[in-house]
Design an enzyme around this catalytic site. Structure first.
Site, PDB file in Angstrom:
ATOM      1  N   TRP A 149      10.164  -7.662   0.739  1.00  0.00           N
ATOM      2  CA  TRP A 149      10.112  -6.964  -0.546  1.00  0.00           C
ATOM      3  C   TRP A 149      11.035  -7.559  -1.607  1.00  0.00           C
ATOM      4  O   TRP A 149      10.980  -7.143  -2.754  1.00  0.00           O
ATOM      5  CB  TRP A 149      10.462  -5.484  -0.348  1.00  0.00           C
ATOM      6  CG  TRP A 149      11.727  -5.292   0.449  1.00  0.00           C
ATOM      7  CD1 TRP A 149      11.799  -5.017   1.789  1.00  0.00           C
ATOM      8  CD2 TRP A 149      13.075  -5.407  -0.001  1.00  0.00           C
ATOM      9  NE1 TRP A 149      13.115  -4.956   2.188  1.00  0.00           N
ATOM     10  CE2 TRP A 149      13.919  -5.186   1.107  1.00  0.00           C
ATOM     11  CE3 TRP A 149      13.667  -5.674  -1.234  1.00  0.00           C
ATOM     12  CZ2 TRP A 149      15.312  -5.235   1.017  1.00  0.00           C
ATOM     13  CZ3 TRP A 149      15.058  -5.723  -1.327  1.00  0.00           C
ATOM     14  CH2 TRP A 149      15.855  -5.495  -0.207  1.00  0.00           C
ATOM     15  N   ASN A 150      11.908  -8.488  -1.272  1.00  0.00           N
ATOM     16  CA  ASN A 150      12.897  -8.885  -2.290  1.00  0.00           C
ATOM     17  C   ASN A 150      12.312  -9.826  -3.347  1.00  0.00           C
ATOM     18  O   ASN A 150      12.675  -9.743  -4.515  1.00  0.00           O
ATOM     19  CB  ASN A 150      14.171  -9.457  -1.647  1.00  0.00           C
ATOM     20  CG  ASN A 150      13.921 -10.727  -0.891  1.00  0.00           C
ATOM     21  OD1 ASN A 150      12.821 -10.967  -0.402  1.00  0.00           O
ATOM     22  ND2 ASN A 150      14.923 -11.574  -0.790  1.00  0.00           N
ATOM     23  N   LYS A 173      -0.137 -10.031   4.327  1.00  0.00           N
ATOM     24  CA  LYS A 173       0.383  -8.665   4.432  1.00  0.00           C
ATOM     25  C   LYS A 173       1.686  -8.577   3.637  1.00  0.00           C
ATOM     26  O   LYS A 173       2.742  -8.993   4.086  1.00  0.00           O
ATOM     27  CB  LYS A 173       0.660  -8.261   5.885  1.00  0.00           C
ATOM     28  CG  LYS A 173       0.761  -6.754   5.979  1.00  0.00           C
ATOM     29  CD  LYS A 173       1.610  -6.231   7.090  1.00  0.00           C
ATOM     30  CE  LYS A 173       3.059  -6.110   6.796  1.00  0.00           C
ATOM     31  NZ  LYS A 173       3.428  -5.172   5.714  1.00  0.00           N
ATOM     32  N   PRO A 174       1.581  -8.039   2.425  1.00  0.00           N
ATOM     33  CA  PRO A 174       2.796  -7.880   1.627  1.00  0.00           C
ATOM     34  C   PRO A 174       3.659  -6.761   2.215  1.00  0.00           C
ATOM     35  O   PRO A 174       3.208  -6.011   3.080  1.00  0.00           O
ATOM     36  CB  PRO A 174       2.266  -7.478   0.249  1.00  0.00           C
ATOM     37  CG  PRO A 174       0.777  -7.522   0.320  1.00  0.00           C
ATOM     38  CD  PRO A 174       0.387  -7.533   1.756  1.00  0.00           C
ATOM     39  N   GLU A 248      11.067 -17.938   7.947  1.00  0.00           N
ATOM     40  CA  GLU A 248      12.128 -17.978   6.928  1.00  0.00           C
ATOM     41  C   GLU A 248      12.892 -16.671   7.068  1.00  0.00           C
ATOM     42  O   GLU A 248      12.392 -15.618   6.659  1.00  0.00           O
ATOM     43  CB  GLU A 248      11.515 -18.088   5.519  1.00  0.00           C
ATOM     44  CG  GLU A 248      10.643 -19.306   5.299  1.00  0.00           C
ATOM     45  CD  GLU A 248      11.447 -20.588   5.145  1.00  0.00           C
ATOM     46  OE1 GLU A 248      12.694 -20.534   5.149  1.00  0.00           O
ATOM     47  OE2 GLU A 248      10.817 -21.649   5.032  1.00  0.00           O
ATOM     48  N   CYS A 282      17.935 -13.942   0.089  1.00  0.00           N
ATOM     49  CA  CYS A 282      18.338 -14.572   1.350  1.00  0.00           C
ATOM     50  C   CYS A 282      19.388 -15.655   1.126  1.00  0.00           C
ATOM     51  O   CYS A 282      20.151 -15.974   2.032  1.00  0.00           O
ATOM     52  CB  CYS A 282      17.113 -15.141   2.049  1.00  0.00           C
ATOM     53  SG  CYS A 282      16.184 -16.234   0.975  1.00  0.00           S
ATOM     54  N   GLU A 383      24.296  -9.941   7.667  1.00  0.00           N
ATOM     55  CA  GLU A 383      23.675 -10.030   6.355  1.00  0.00           C
ATOM     56  C   GLU A 383      23.689  -8.636   5.727  1.00  0.00           C
ATOM     57  O   GLU A 383      23.028  -7.727   6.218  1.00  0.00           O
ATOM     58  CB  GLU A 383      22.229 -10.521   6.509  1.00  0.00           C
ATOM     59  CG  GLU A 383      21.560 -10.741   5.184  1.00  0.00           C
ATOM     60  CD  GLU A 383      20.090 -11.141   5.325  1.00  0.00           C
ATOM     61  OE1 GLU A 383      19.360 -10.477   6.074  1.00  0.00           O
ATOM     62  OE2 GLU A 383      19.691 -12.124   4.668  1.00  0.00           O
TER      63      GLU A 383
END
Ligand code: NAD
Length: 479
Positions: A149-150, A173-174, A248, A282, A383
């Site tokens: 979502w970022n 697939k978002p 990723e 990220c 993170e």
């Protein structure tokens, strides 16, 4: 309120079950859209449509595929206001950033439209005079594209562009809580003339719809961006059918400031890369290591600059930072700050929500600077994906490099110095897929982007980005 359908086989469709979900604006928690939520069965239909379309799409010329991608880029540019608005409403980022993301995605389409024409083979002498070898590259098949979502638009474009240019057909697939703008991007490819089934999109839960895309034997390649834990799950489940995967994943990026760095430049770069998108990037700056001889000056300038950032609703043109994406993200940020303070960090600014009634709804948070950080703190190891800049000082460069590499992640690392030999020494020693020397962004459309260690593997962007959608075939001729 928007309503977002899915795209399967060239048709905008509801889910088979009719189940819907409400997408809410992170700036005020108001509903912005109702989206249809797919089940595994919907995902299978999308995969079957992509499978059916594959032979036609893979057999036309790269030039014809390029025309569709260029036209899709143009449509995305024409629709930038509408798609950008959807992105701000569902994700929270300032509208200018949202529109820039849509335009950057159009550039990705243009780039790969042309890169698809440069898929070259090789002709080789045989090991004796009686043979010759030809090596060609062919599209891998149906690709499942799963994104977070970022940067829901851009990160999908990084996958659609090379996949479609290579001759693959796709099911995207978002992210389940921010699918609107990404779906519009896919619709642009469809509207640009991609035949039915070439691009498909399904919405829904990762654990159900995403899992079907990973587990179903129809998909031959999984391109995933998201959390390291989800990547691990995908890797193990894709193993059953030995699928091609590119992952990723998360990051924990260090930012080293040497004694000879241009301070103004380093400060501006650090603030921007630590806090833009509310630290939900990220490759955000997550840990700052500053030479102790300049630490006081660097830190005071950093705080002054950070205090100037304006937090608010992303639709307000004056705003630098929107809300965080969700309550969950904000709570994790609070937890990391509390842990660091309890272990001896000093709070220099932020650390809480902004004051005032207009922040009573939504997931706002102030950009936060912590000094006196150390590696026992969660914020230095995990993170956060939030607006925190924790600072440590160092005496010798090797100490900074050792601290920078003391991480399970390896996506990006930054160093600011004006000495060439220092820069070269550090860039060779730092363990990350992208190193920024006097620059705070390791993403460039022409160059490979991806992680080392638990930040994943595979590369997106540049000529590298198309390779993972291609299979290599050796043809040997007997003479
Ligand atoms: P996430 O892993 O929770 O979700 C990413 C996508 O995977 C979503 O579409 C989700 O629905 C789907 N998904 C979840 N479980 C699944 C499963 N079992 N099978 C298939 N799909 C599944 O990540 P997120 O919270 O949306 O995104 C934040 C993460 O993304 C951060 O860790 C960030 O570092 C990472 N990220 C990495 C990069 C990069 O390029 N390395 C870029 C952006 C974000």
């Amino acid at each position: 309120m928007f309503q977002s359908k899915m795209l399967i086989n060239g048709e905008l469709v509801e889910s088979l079950s009719g189940e819907t979900a409400i997408i809410r604006n992170p700036a005020n928690e108001e509903p912005v859209a109702e989206v249809f939520i797919a089940s595994r069965q919907d995902a299978r239909l999308a995969l079957e449509a992509a499978q059916k379309a594959f032979s036609g799409w893979s057999e036309i010329s790269p030039t014809q595929r390029a025309e569709v991608l260029h036209d899709a880029a143009e449509l995305a540019r024409q629709r930038v206001e509408e798609i950008g608005l959807m992105l701000t409403l569902e994700q929270g980022k300032p509208l200018t950033d949202a529109k820039r993301e849509v335009l950057a995605s159009a550039d990705v389409f243009d780039y790969y439209a042309e890169e698809g024409k440069r898929i070259f083979g090789q002709w080789m002498a045989g090991s004796n005079l009686k043979s010759r070898s030809l090596v060609i590259k062919q599209p891998v098949g149906v690709a499942a594209l799963i994104t977070p979502w970022n940067f829901p638009v851009d990160l999908l474009a990084w996958k659609i562009g090379p996949a479609v240019a290579a001759g693959c057909t796709i099911v995207a697939k978002p992210p389940s809580l921010a699918p609107l703008a990404a779906t519009e991007l896919i619709k642009a490819v469809n509207d640009a003339g991609a035949p039915p089934g070439v691009v498909n999109v399904v919405h829904g839960r990762g654990s159900e719809v995403g899992a079907e895309l990973v587990e179903n034997p129809i998909s031959r390649k999984i391109a995933f961006t998201g959390k390291t834990d989800t990547g691990r799950w995908i890797m193990s489940h894709a193993a059953k059918h030995m699928k091609r995967i590119s992952l990723e994943l998360g990051g924990q990026s260090p930012f080293i400031v040497c004694e000879d760095a241009s301070l103004d430049r380093a400060v501006a770069a650090c603030v921007q890369r630590a806090f833009s998108n509310m630290g939900q990037i990220c490759i955000s700056v997550n840990r700052i290591y500053v030479d102790e001889t300049i630490a006081e000056e660097f830190i005071s300038r950093l705080v002054v600059r950070t205090l100037k950032l304006k937090v608010g609703n992303g639709l307000d043109p004056e705003v630098d930072l929107g809300p965080m994406f969700s309550q969950e993200q904000r709570q994790k940020t609070r937890d990391h700050i509390a842990d660091a303070l309890q272990k001896g960090a000093v709070l220099l600014c932020g650390g809480k929500e902004p004051d005032g009634d207009r922040y009573s709804k939504g997931f706002f948070f102030l950009p936060t600077i912590l000094s006196n950080a150390n590696h026992s703190m969660r914020v230095m190891k995990e993170e956060t994906f939030g607006p925190i800049a924790p600072i440590m000082t160092f005496r010798k460069l090797d100490e900074a490099i050792q601290l920078a590499n003391d991480s399970e992640y390896g996506l990006a690392a930054y160093i600011y110095t004006n000495t060439l030999s220092t820069a070269i020494y550090a860039m060779e020693k730092l363990e990350a897929g992208g190193i920024g020397v006097n620059i705070n962004n390791v993403v460039d459309l022409q160059a490979p982007f991806g992680g080392w260690k638990q930040s994943g593997f595979g590369r997106e962007l540049g000529s590298y980005g198309i390779e993972s959608y291609l299979e290599v075939k050796h043809i040997r001729f007997g003479l």
